[in-house]
Design an enzyme around this catalytic site. Structure first.
Site, PDB file in Angstrom:
ATOM      1  N   ASP A  42      52.257  35.808  80.616  1.00  0.00           N
ATOM      2  CA  ASP A  42      51.890  35.250  79.556  1.00  0.00           C
ATOM      3  C   ASP A  42      52.771  35.369  78.114  1.00  0.00           C
ATOM      4  O   ASP A  42      52.604  36.749  77.665  1.00  0.00           O
ATOM      5  CB  ASP A  42      50.366  35.650  79.342  1.00  0.00           C
ATOM      6  CG  ASP A  42      50.171  34.954  77.842  1.00  0.00           C
ATOM      7  OD1 ASP A  42      50.376  33.849  77.333  1.00  0.00           O
ATOM      8  OD2 ASP A  42      48.674  35.122  77.621  1.00  0.00           O
ATOM      9  N   ASP A  54      55.037  29.544  74.956  1.00  0.00           N
ATOM     10  CA  ASP A  54      53.941  30.370  75.436  1.00  0.00           C
ATOM     11  C   ASP A  54      53.999  29.922  76.837  1.00  0.00           C
ATOM     12  O   ASP A  54      53.455  28.584  77.332  1.00  0.00           O
ATOM     13  CB  ASP A  54      52.708  29.879  74.779  1.00  0.00           C
ATOM     14  CG  ASP A  54      51.536  30.759  75.511  1.00  0.00           C
ATOM     15  OD1 ASP A  54      51.779  31.542  76.410  1.00  0.00           O
ATOM     16  OD2 ASP A  54      50.526  30.322  75.213  1.00  0.00           O
TER      17      ASP A  54
END
Ligand code: NAG
Ligand code: NAG
Ligand code: NAG
Ligand code: NAG
Length: 444
Positions: free
Chosen positions: A143, A328
């Protein structure tokens, strides 16, 4: 909302026959060019609205009610949706204070390098990769939008870890508890909290000896239900780390100095299997020239300017609402400025905003236009319309048409646009500490 979310997930899970990727770990690659197996999941029905909700929750975004009418003739496949009653959320916790991060001893090897597969699961809503912690293979979600590494472990109740791989500290001779605790909350309802420990973490051959990570004693239902992933590897800047008493370094920050080049790379692919690499830019994995985009790391994200856009072959226009953006890997969709989303779907015949699913829908038979998004001062990223379809979402009862949920939705309420997997899947991306900067090129 919790109940509805669970119902949606249960429906989703019943479509998914998940096999934990084993044997996916790749050895250190000094040589170029390799192939990964292809995995196609075609019988899975993706739920766009859950993906959007997940992103909103992660960033504490409160969805603004958008105009769009009631559309009584639209019937979602998943029955009743709760809409987005977002109660605000606190946003992610970030430890703003204390620059005293107790640095862990990273490995003493030099010129480290590692590559792991990144496999699409949950119908493309996330990519997961194998990570070896204290000798134990655990599938985790990388992440770039957060800085905490945490892993499901044997300290959690068996009902919580049902269907999950768990890390067992007692089976590792190198594991040690670390004084401190962590409590990360992503928006209003998903969270993980517990103790800290350190162990040898090996990502595809790139090794950090004393990586500090969280051992939750509590995780929220969203993580319990997502049996494809057993925790996160945070790869944003370490300033976002939530560990107490002081922020700890991410895996990447611990190993960067040992790498041939201080970079990690992502090559997420629409066909389901790509990879993450640490330590070098593999020039054989992309075509054309690589754009170099300046990163503003002051908020802790891989953040850049995105100030212009174009839809299809239309003219380039200035973005008016939100001109910052982050890369992201932990978000599924491409969430962009409200004015851009509006202009985009104006070019999609039969599209409309559905408040029942909380996003733009359109007849699946319609081809989506390409979307050009500016990145940095001079690069224009062109995302083909063909990869921007996310999921079949319901039926228009009047026309009988199957309706699709777009992979491009609004970032309304957020301080930045979020270039998630729907965007990143088209590119080989270099997350580079030098600058810092982002290298972006079309992947092979
Ligand atoms: C982890 O994966 C590697 C590569 O597939 C395998 O050789 C090893 O046995 C696995 N280790 C554990 C603890 O499962
Ligand atoms: C976007 O900007 C326009 C003006 O350019 C403004 O009218 C509109 O309210 C803004 N929308 C949002 C969601 O901020
Ligand atoms: C459903 O189809 C009818 C007829 O084509 C159209 O007028 C209506 O706007 C559509 N509704 C939605 C939600 O797409
Ligand atoms: C971008 O440019 C900076 C400064 O010239 C350089 O240090 C960095 O390595 C470049 N990054 C990429 C990804 O090309």
């Amino acid at each position: 909302m919790h109940l509805l979310y669970s119902l949606i997930l249960i429906v989703c899970l019943s479509y998914e026959v998940f096999a934990a990727p084993s044997g996916l770990l790749r050895p250190i690659r000094k040589s170029k060019s390799f192939r990964v197996e292809r995995v196609k999941r075609s019988n899975y029905v993706r739920d766009g609205s859950t993906a959007l909700r997940k992103a909103y929750r992660k960033y504490g975004i409160t969805a603004s009610q958008m105009d769009g009418g009631n559309m009584d003739d639209f019937e979602p496949f998943f029955g009743i949706f709760g809409g987005f009653g977002g109660n605000g959320g606190n946003g992610r916790q970030s430890s703003s204070s204390s620059s005293s991060s107790s640095s862990s001893d990273s490995s003493t090897d030099s010129d480290q390098e590692g590559t792991v597969t990144a496999t699409s699961v949950e119908g493309g809503s996330e990519f997961v990769s194998p990570v070896v912690i204290g000798g134990q293979n655990i599938t985790l979600d990388f992440d770039t939008g957060s800085a905490d590494m945490w892993v499901m472990n044997t300290g959690l109740s068996s009902s919580t870890t049902k269907g999950h791989e768990t890390f067992d500290p007692e089976k590792s001779s190198t594991f040690q508890y670390v004084n401190g605790e962590f409590d990360i909350s992503y928006g209003d309802s998903s969270y993980a909290a517990g103790y800290l420990g350190q162990d040898t973490v090996n990502i595809g051959g790139a090794i950090v000896k004393n990586q500090v990570f969280g051992l939750p004693v509590e995780v929220s239902s969203e993580f319990i239900e997502d049996t494809s992933s057993n925790g996160l590897v945070g790869l944003s800047f370490s300033s976002l780390n939530s560990f107490e008493p002081g922020p700890q370094k991410t895996f990447f920050d611990n190993i960067a100095a040992e790498l041939e080049e201080p970079v990690f790379t992502s090559r997420l692919r629409s066909d389901g299997v790509g990879e993450y690499g640490f330590g070098k830019i593999d020039h054989s994995l992309y075509t054309g020239t690589m754009a170099n985009i300046s990163i503003d790391s002051s908020a802790g994200f891989w953040q850049f300017d995105s100030t212009q856009y174009a839809v299809g072959s239309g003219a380039t226009r200035d973005i008016t609402n939100v001109t910052a953006a982050i890369a992201d890997t932990g978000t599924t969709l491409l969430l962009i400025s409200p004015d851009v989303v509006e202009a985009y779907y104006e070019e999609v015949k039969g599209s409309s905003y559905s408040s029942s699913v909380g996003g733009y829908i359109y007849p699946c038979s319609v081809d989506l236009p390409d979307l050009t998004m500016g990145m940095g001062s001079s690069f224009q990223a062109v995302v083909p319309g063909s990869v921007l379809e996310y999921a079949e979402v319901g039926t228009n009862k009047t026309s009988g048409e199957t309706m699709c949920y777009g992979g491009v939705q609004s970032c309304s309420g957020s301080d930045f646009q979020i270039f998630g997997d729907m965007f990143l899947r088209s590119y080989y991306v270099v997350f580079d500490k030098r600058g810092p900067s982002l290298g972006v090129a079309t992947h092979k």
